[in-house]
Motif scaffolding. Structure first.
Motif, PDB file in Angstrom:
ATOM      1  N   ARG A  35      38.842 -14.966  55.294  1.00  0.00           N
ATOM      2  CA  ARG A  35      40.010 -15.810  55.104  1.00  0.00           C
ATOM      3  C   ARG A  35      40.634 -16.111  56.472  1.00  0.00           C
ATOM      4  NH1 ARG A  35      43.076 -16.647  50.610  1.00  0.00           N
ATOM      5  NH2 ARG A  35      41.942 -14.984  49.530  1.00  0.00           N
ATOM      6  N   VAL A  36      40.907 -17.380  56.731  1.00  0.00           N
ATOM      7  CA  VAL A  36      41.506 -17.824  57.982  1.00  0.00           C
ATOM      8  C   VAL A  36      42.978 -18.141  57.740  1.00  0.00           C
ATOM      9  CG1 VAL A  36      41.480 -19.575  59.795  1.00  0.00           C
ATOM     10  CG2 VAL A  36      39.333 -18.724  58.858  1.00  0.00           C
ATOM     11  N   ARG A  37      43.838 -17.637  58.603  1.00  0.00           N
ATOM     12  CA  ARG A  37      45.278 -17.821  58.459  1.00  0.00           C
ATOM     13  C   ARG A  37      45.650 -19.296  58.506  1.00  0.00           C
ATOM     14  NH1 ARG A  37      48.547 -18.909  62.247  1.00  0.00           N
ATOM     15  NH2 ARG A  37      46.909 -18.468  63.758  1.00  0.00           N
ATOM     16  N   ASP A  38      45.143 -20.017  59.539  1.00  0.00           N
ATOM     17  CA  ASP A  38      45.488 -21.433  59.698  1.00  0.00           C
ATOM     18  C   ASP A  38      44.360 -22.095  60.485  1.00  0.00           C
ATOM     19  OD1 ASP A  38      46.498 -23.927  60.148  1.00  0.00           O
ATOM     20  OD2 ASP A  38      48.415 -23.278  60.985  1.00  0.00           O
ATOM     21  N   ASP A  41      45.279 -23.878  63.647  1.00  0.00           N
ATOM     22  CA  ASP A  41      45.832 -23.063  64.734  1.00  0.00           C
ATOM     23  C   ASP A  41      45.050 -21.747  64.795  1.00  0.00           C
ATOM     24  OD1 ASP A  41      47.452 -22.112  66.783  1.00  0.00           O
ATOM     25  OD2 ASP A  41      48.936 -21.288  65.396  1.00  0.00           O
ATOM     26  N   LEU A  42      43.775 -21.853  65.059  1.00  0.00           N
ATOM     27  CA  LEU A  42      42.900 -20.684  65.069  1.00  0.00           C
ATOM     28  C   LEU A  42      43.182 -19.816  66.289  1.00  0.00           C
ATOM     29  CD1 LEU A  42      40.529 -19.506  63.416  1.00  0.00           C
ATOM     30  CD2 LEU A  42      38.989 -20.613  65.054  1.00  0.00           C
ATOM     31  N   ARG A  43      43.266 -18.510  66.073  1.00  0.00           N
ATOM     32  CA  ARG A  43      43.529 -17.558  67.149  1.00  0.00           C
ATOM     33  C   ARG A  43      42.434 -16.503  67.190  1.00  0.00           C
ATOM     34  NH1 ARG A  43      50.030 -16.525  66.002  1.00  0.00           N
ATOM     35  NH2 ARG A  43      50.651 -18.734  66.139  1.00  0.00           N
ATOM     36  N   THR A  45      42.665 -13.334  67.030  1.00  0.00           N
ATOM     37  CA  THR A  45      42.831 -12.283  66.021  1.00  0.00           C
ATOM     38  C   THR A  45      42.307 -12.717  64.658  1.00  0.00           C
ATOM     39  OG1 THR A  45      45.079 -13.109  65.643  1.00  0.00           O
ATOM     40  CG2 THR A  45      44.824 -11.259  67.172  1.00  0.00           C
ATOM     41  N   ASP A  46      42.260 -14.030  64.400  1.00  0.00           N
ATOM     42  CA  ASP A  46      41.739 -14.508  63.121  1.00  0.00           C
ATOM     43  C   ASP A  46      40.260 -14.207  62.960  1.00  0.00           C
ATOM     44  OD1 ASP A  46      44.253 -15.507  62.600  1.00  0.00           O
ATOM     45  OD2 ASP A  46      43.777 -17.507  63.361  1.00  0.00           O
ATOM     46  N   ARG A  48      38.648 -11.618  63.731  1.00  0.00           N
ATOM     47  CA  ARG A  48      38.355 -10.245  63.324  1.00  0.00           C
ATOM     48  C   ARG A  48      38.329 -10.099  61.806  1.00  0.00           C
ATOM     49  NH1 ARG A  48      42.599  -9.002  67.328  1.00  0.00           N
ATOM     50  NH2 ARG A  48      41.607  -8.750  69.366  1.00  0.00           N
ATOM     51  N   SER A  49      38.950 -10.998  61.097  1.00  0.00           N
ATOM     52  CA  SER A  49      38.957 -10.918  59.645  1.00  0.00           C
ATOM     53  C   SER A  49      37.760 -11.617  59.014  1.00  0.00           C
ATOM     54  CB  SER A  49      40.253 -11.524  59.090  1.00  0.00           C
ATOM     55  OG  SER A  49      40.327 -12.908  59.409  1.00  0.00           O
ATOM     56  N   LEU A  50      36.901 -12.216  59.829  1.00  0.00           N
ATOM     57  CA  LEU A  50      35.733 -12.930  59.325  1.00  0.00           C
ATOM     58  C   LEU A  50      34.478 -12.083  59.488  1.00  0.00           C
ATOM     59  CD1 LEU A  50      36.382 -16.480  60.837  1.00  0.00           C
ATOM     60  CD2 LEU A  50      36.978 -15.648  58.546  1.00  0.00           C
TER      61      LEU A  50
END
Length: 338
Positions: A35-38, A41-43, A45-46, A48-50
C-alpha cells in the motif's frame, strides 16, 4: 509488471534525479505488493511498506550518475530484486577504458535511484585485468601530456562500499603494481584498504591504506607497508623520489626489505602536501650501490680544500672511488620530512 524498453525512455518517464544520462535496454519481470500512502508524493519511507521481487537485466547500458565524473559504458548485468535490495550476478562494465566485473548485493538500491538523499551500500567481490588509475582521476581540463594532467579526486558521499577486489595490474603514471588483492571499505567518504597485497618494483608489498575524504582542502592519507625483495631503483622512480631530492633513483641500486609508515595530506588534484609529508622506513639493502651521490662528492671537495689533509690524501683517486660505492649489506632508518 513486465518491461522491455530503452533506458532513455524510462528515464524520461519516471524522471530519476540521480541519473544524468542513460542508454541501452532494460528487461524486467517484477512483482510489487503493498500500500502506497500517496502516489503523487512518493517518499523513500513508502518503499519499505512494499514487497518487491523479480528480475531485471541490463544490456549494453550506459549510465551517468550525479556526483560521479565518468559514465559507465557497456554495462551488462542480471539482478534479482528483493525489496529495496538487489543481488547482482555477473555485472560487467567499462569505466574510462577499464573493464570491471562485480558480483554481490546492492542494498537500498531502489530508494537510492529514486531519491537524491538516499545512500547505496555495495557488498561485493570484484575483479579487473587492468586499471589505469590516472584515467579515472583525470579532470576535464587535461592537457596533451601526463605532465599537464588535471586530476580531480573525490569520494562519493552517498555510496558505502565493502569490496573484495582482485586486480591484475594497476598503473598511475610511473607507478605500476601487479597481482593486487585487498578488501576496500568506504563509509562516509572515509576509505580503508586492509589487508592489501601486491607486487611492484620486482618485489612484494603487504599493508594497509587509510584516507579521510571528508576534509575539504586535503585528505589525510596514511599507509603502513612491509616490502620484501624490492628493487630500490625502481621503487624510488615509481614513487617520484618520495618528494625529496637528497637521494634519487639515479644514485642508488640494490635489493631492499623495508617496513615503513607514510602519512601526508592528499589534495583533490592527487598531489601530496610535501611540507606535511612524513615517512619513516626501516630498511635493509643488500648488494647495494651509491653512484655519484652529491654528499660523497662534497667530502672529496672538502678534503681538497683542507690544506692540512690534502697533502696526505690522493683526492682525485678518492673522488673516483666515491663515484661508485658498493656494499654487501646496509641497515638504516630513513626519515623523510620537511
Amino acid at each position: 509488471m513486465h518491461g522491455d524498453l530503452e533506458l532513455a525512455d524510462l528515464l524520461r518517464f519516471i524522471r530519476v534525479d540521480t541519473l544524468e544520462q542513460v542508454g541501452g535496454r532494460l528487461k524486467a519481470e517484477a512483482h510489487i505488493h503493498g500500500r502506497v500512502r500517496d502516489v503523487a508524493d512518493l517518499r523513500a519511507t513508502d518503499l519499505r511498506s512494499l514487497a518487491l521481487s523479480g528480475n531485471v537485466s541490463l544490456r549494453n547500458a550506459t549510465l551517468k550518475l550525479k556526483g560521479l565524473r565518468h559514465r559507465v559504458k557497456d554495462l551488462n548485468a542480471d539482478l534479482a530484486l528483493d525489496g529495496n535490495d538487489a543481488t547482482v550476478h555477473d555485472l560487467r562494465f567499462d569505466l574510462q577504458g577499464n573493464a570491471m566485473h562485480l558480483n554481490g548485493t546492492l542494498r537500498n538500491l531502489m530508494p537510492y535511484l529514486l531519491f537524491p538523499d538516499q545512500r547505496l551500500a555495495i557488498e561485493a567481490s570484484g575483479s579487473s585485468p587492468k586499471i589505469d588509475l590516472a584515467s579515472l582521476l583525470v579532470g576535464k581540463n587535461t592537457g596533451p601530456s601526463a605532465a599537464d594532467a588535471d586530476y580531480r579526486f573525490t569520494l562519493p558521499a552517498l555510496i558505502d562500499l565493502d569490496l573484495k577486489a582482485d586486480i591484475g595490474e594497476l598503473t598511475m603514471e610511473d607507478f605500476s603494481a601487479q597481482s593486487i588483492s585487498g578488501t576496500i571499505r568506504l563509509n562516509g567518504q572515509r576509505l580503508a584498504i586492509s589487508p592489501l597485497s601486491f607486487r611492484t618494483a620486482g618485489g612484494t608489498v603487504s599493508g594497509s591504506l587509510r584516507l579521510d575524504g571528508t576534509v575539504a582542502q586535503a585528505y589525510p592519507l596514511a599507509i603502513d607497508a612491509d616490502m620484501t625483495g624490492i628493487d630500490v631503483t625502481k621503487l624510488f622512480s615509481e614513487f617520484l623520489e618520495f618528494g625529496q631530492t637528497f637521494i634519487t633513483h639515479d644514485e642508488i641500486k640494490g635489493t631492499g626489505d623495508a617496513k615503513l609508515t607514510f602519512t601526508a595530506p592528499l589534495r583533490p588534484d592527487f598531489s601530496l602536501d610535501e611540507d606535511r609529508l612524513h615517512c619513516i622506513a626501516d630498511v635493509v639493502l643488500t648488494n647495494g650501490e651509491l653512484n655519484n651521490h652529491p654528499s660523497l662528492m662534497e667530502v672529496a671537495d672538502h678534503l681538497q680544500k683542507n690544506k692540512l689533509v690534502s697533502p696526505f690524501v690522493d683526492v682525485d683517486a678518492l673522488r673516483t672511488q666515491f663515484r661508485h660505492v658498493t656494499f654487501a649489506r646496509l641497515e638504516n632508518r630513513i626519515e623523510i620530512k620537511d
